[in-house]
Write a protein that holds these residues in place. Structure first.
Motif, short mmCIF file in Angstrom:
data_model
loop_
_atom_site.label_atom_id
_atom_site.label_comp_id
_atom_site.label_asym_id
_atom_site.label_seq_id
_atom_site.Cartn_x
_atom_site.Cartn_y
_atom_site.Cartn_z
N ILE A 20 7.60 -29.89 9.67
CA ILE A 20 8.91 -29.25 9.48
C ILE A 20 8.78 -27.74 9.36
CG2 ILE A 20 10.86 -29.06 7.89
CD1 ILE A 20 10.48 -32.09 7.34
N TRP A 74 16.38 -28.42 17.41
CA TRP A 74 17.02 -28.86 16.16
C TRP A 74 17.81 -30.14 16.38
CZ3 TRP A 74 15.65 -28.02 11.52
CH2 TRP A 74 15.02 -26.83 11.18
N LEU A 75 18.51 -30.22 17.51
CA LEU A 75 19.25 -31.44 17.85
C LEU A 75 18.28 -32.62 17.96
CD1 LEU A 75 21.97 -32.77 18.77
CD2 LEU A 75 21.19 -32.28 21.11
N ALA A 133 15.39 -32.85 16.56
CA ALA A 133 14.84 -33.14 15.23
C ALA A 133 15.79 -34.00 14.42
CB ALA A 133 14.54 -31.84 14.49
N PHE A 134 17.09 -33.72 14.51
CA PHE A 134 18.05 -34.53 13.75
C PHE A 134 18.19 -35.92 14.35
CE2 PHE A 134 19.37 -30.55 11.79
CZ PHE A 134 19.58 -30.99 10.49
N ILE A 135 18.37 -36.01 15.66
CA ILE A 135 18.55 -37.33 16.29
C ILE A 135 17.26 -38.13 16.26
CG2 ILE A 135 18.99 -38.51 18.48
CD1 ILE A 135 21.02 -36.31 19.10
N PHE A 186 15.19 -36.88 11.58
CA PHE A 186 15.88 -36.92 10.30
C PHE A 186 16.81 -38.13 10.15
CE2 PHE A 186 15.29 -32.16 10.75
CZ PHE A 186 14.13 -32.15 10.00
N PHE A 187 17.64 -38.41 11.15
CA PHE A 187 18.52 -39.58 11.08
C PHE A 187 17.73 -40.89 11.04
CE2 PHE A 187 22.16 -37.03 13.21
CZ PHE A 187 22.50 -36.49 11.99
N GLY A 203 16.29 -41.34 7.58
CA GLY A 203 17.35 -41.80 6.68
C GLY A 203 17.67 -43.28 6.89
N ASN A 206 18.74 -41.99 20.69
CA ASN A 206 17.35 -41.61 20.88
C ASN A 206 16.86 -41.94 22.28
OD1 ASN A 206 15.66 -40.51 18.52
ND2 ASN A 206 17.13 -41.89 17.57
#
Length: 168
Positions: free
Chosen positions: A19, A40-41, A43-45, A48-49, A52, A137
């Protein structure tokens, strides 16, 4: 029911390094704002998601959710870590290209398994979240592999490495 530790101390350290490298721009192109936004997109998709989603599965005791999404998260984390190692280690350009192409190719197969697992569930109340995340994804990483890495990144890198002039 006993709660197993999801991430070991070494895994948490590796994730922290991943990170920090990604956020500081030490691994990716610092001057390209579109590439930074895309990273960043992704990384989130991609990271991070799903983390979670896995953590929610841990708290609910849903082992199927964990087994389905964990290989993808593991491969993505490994890819980012290896990209940092190859970049910092000043490996040759073909090796720098090989790492994301290899990991993206392998990750697509794990995402298909994730999709198969998600669509095989019929009794889960909020199954659409896992399905949507797996589909997002699949779309993202198929685009990354077949829309950028293979047709754009690989040819340009090979032309640079072998001394050909690259036309923009």
């Amino acid at each position: 029911m006993s709660l197993r530790i999801f991430l070991t101390f070494h895994q948490l350290n590796a994730l922290t390094i991943i990170i920090v490298f990604a956020a500081s721009g030490m691994v990716f192109g610092q001057n390209n704002k579109v590439l930074g936004l895309y990273m960043w997109l992704a990384a989130f998709i991609g990271l991070f998601f799903p983390i979670g989603y896995i953590l929610e599965g841990i708290f609910e005791g849903n082992k199927e959710r964990i087994k389905a999404a964990a290989p993808h998260v593991f491969l993505l984390s490994s890819q980012v870590l290896m990209e940092g190692v190859t970049f910092a280690g000043r490996f040759s350009l073909p090796i720098l290209v090989f790492v994301p192409v290899f990991y993206n190719s392998k990750r697509i197969f794990t995402i298909f398994e994730w999709l198969r697992s998600e669509f095989g569930k019929v009794d889960e109340e909020f199954g659409y979240i896992g399905r949507g995340l797996a589909i997002a994804n699949l779309v993202l990483w198929c685009f990354n592999l077949f829309g950028f890495l293979l047709p754009v990144y690989l040819p340009r890198a090979m032309k640079i490495y072998y001394g050909y002039k690259v036309k923009d």
